[in-house]
Write a protein that holds these residues in place. Structure first.
Motif, PDB file in Angstrom:
ATOM      1  N   ARG A   4       0.827  -1.204   0.000  1.00 22.02           N
ATOM      2  CA  ARG A   4       0.000   0.000   0.000  1.00 22.02           C
ATOM      3  C   ARG A   4       0.861   1.254   0.000  1.00 22.02           C
ATOM      4  NH1 ARG A   4      -0.870   2.910   4.188  1.00 22.02           N
ATOM      5  NH2 ARG A   4      -2.400   4.549   4.088  1.00 22.02           N
ATOM      6  N   LEU A   5       1.852   1.294   0.869  1.00 25.36           N
ATOM      7  CA  LEU A   5       2.729   2.462   0.943  1.00 25.36           C
ATOM      8  C   LEU A   5       3.467   2.684  -0.377  1.00 25.36           C
ATOM      9  CD1 LEU A   5       4.240   1.999   4.525  1.00 25.36           C
ATOM     10  CD2 LEU A   5       2.483   3.628   3.802  1.00 25.36           C
ATOM     11  N   ARG A   6       3.969   1.604  -0.944  1.00 25.38           N
ATOM     12  CA  ARG A   6       4.717   1.697  -2.208  1.00 25.38           C
ATOM     13  C   ARG A   6       3.802   2.183  -3.337  1.00 25.38           C
ATOM     14  NH1 ARG A   6       5.559  -2.894  -5.356  1.00 25.38           N
ATOM     15  NH2 ARG A   6       5.178  -4.120  -3.490  1.00 25.38           N
ATOM     16  N   PHE A  12       1.278   9.139  -6.068  1.00 24.26           N
ATOM     17  CA  PHE A  12       1.508  10.553  -5.763  1.00 24.26           C
ATOM     18  C   PHE A  12       2.669  11.104  -6.582  1.00 24.26           C
ATOM     19  CE2 PHE A  12      -0.917  10.196  -1.727  1.00 24.26           C
ATOM     20  CZ  PHE A  12      -1.674  11.341  -1.875  1.00 24.26           C
ATOM     21  N   GLU A  13       3.756  10.354  -6.652  1.00 26.56           N
ATOM     22  CA  GLU A  13       4.920  10.805  -7.415  1.00 26.56           C
ATOM     23  C   GLU A  13       4.574  10.959  -8.895  1.00 26.56           C
ATOM     24  OE1 GLU A  13       9.582   9.566  -8.218  1.00 26.56           O
ATOM     25  OE2 GLU A  13       8.327   8.272  -6.986  1.00 26.56           O
ATOM     26  N   GLN A  16       2.435  14.144  -9.311  1.00 28.22           N
ATOM     27  CA  GLN A  16       3.246  15.349  -9.125  1.00 28.22           C
ATOM     28  C   GLN A  16       4.235  15.539 -10.270  1.00 28.22           C
ATOM     29  OE1 GLN A  16       4.436  14.378  -5.082  1.00 28.22           O
ATOM     30  NE2 GLN A  16       3.250  16.108  -4.326  1.00 28.22           N
ATOM     31  N   THR A  17       4.804  14.473 -10.765  1.00 21.97           N
ATOM     32  CA  THR A  17       5.729  14.569 -11.887  1.00 21.97           C
ATOM     33  C   THR A  17       4.982  15.001 -13.146  1.00 21.97           C
ATOM     34  OG1 THR A  17       7.147  12.875 -10.923  1.00 21.97           O
ATOM     35  CG2 THR A  17       7.441  13.315 -13.259  1.00 21.97           C
ATOM     36  N   GLY A  18       3.748  14.557 -13.288  1.00 23.75           N
ATOM     37  CA  GLY A  18       2.938  14.930 -14.442  1.00 23.75           C
ATOM     38  C   GLY A  18       2.662  16.419 -14.522  1.00 23.75           C
ATOM     39  N   GLN A  75       0.638  14.793   1.513  1.00 22.12           N
ATOM     40  CA  GLN A  75       0.696  14.627   0.062  1.00 22.12           C
ATOM     41  C   GLN A  75      -0.616  15.064  -0.587  1.00 22.12           C
ATOM     42  OE1 GLN A  75       1.910  12.436   2.304  1.00 22.12           O
ATOM     43  NE2 GLN A  75       3.459  11.107   1.407  1.00 22.12           N
ATOM     44  N   PHE A  76      -1.738  14.725   0.038  1.00 22.48           N
ATOM     45  CA  PHE A  76      -3.030  15.196  -0.488  1.00 22.48           C
ATOM     46  C   PHE A  76      -3.081  16.718  -0.440  1.00 22.48           C
ATOM     47  CE2 PHE A  76      -4.525  10.834   0.465  1.00 22.48           C
ATOM     48  CZ  PHE A  76      -5.140  10.544  -0.737  1.00 22.48           C
TER      49      PHE A  76
END
Length: 124
Positions: A4-6, A12-13, A16-18, A75-76
């Protein structure tokens, strides 16, 4: 759990990269799709995690303390102003389509590629 964490960190990454580096984000989307594809024994868990993630995205602006993934609160908070409600609803619909296609034995790899590539198209 670790999966789940991964998965959530990767999503999220990717989002954000998008926002700024779409070429890199496309590569990340395909890598994430491959990772999910390789863990076929955990599809049900993966889809449950993704559903809670997109639910949290939808409600965060209105009821941030009600999200399921409270450990990802910051992160949200980081991305909430950069995503329109319409885009989040589109992503939810795309996830629903992935589940339907999976149930009808479509190529899960192509379906997952398409889904994660949609997450690269971010912004209002």
């Amino acid at each position: 759990n670790e999966r789940r964490l991964r998965l959530l960190n990767s999503v999220f990454e990717l989002i954000q990269t998008g926002f700024s580096r779409s070429g890199e984000a496309v590569q990340m989307a395909l890598a994430l799709s491959w990772q999910v594809y390789e863990e076929q024994d955990f599809y049900d868990d993966t889809f449950a995690i993704l559903k809670t993630f997109f639910r949290d995205l939808l409600i965060f602006s209105h009821a941030p303390k009600k999200i399921v993934n409270l450990d990802f609160f910051s992160q949200f908070e980081d991305i909430r102003g950069q995503l329109s409600r319409g885009l989040i609803l589109d992503w939810n619909e795309a996830l629903f389509e992935v589940e339907k296609k999976r149930a009808s034995n479509c190529s899960i790899r192509l379906t997952m590629d398409s889904f994660f590539l949609k997450l690269v198209k971010t912004g209002k």
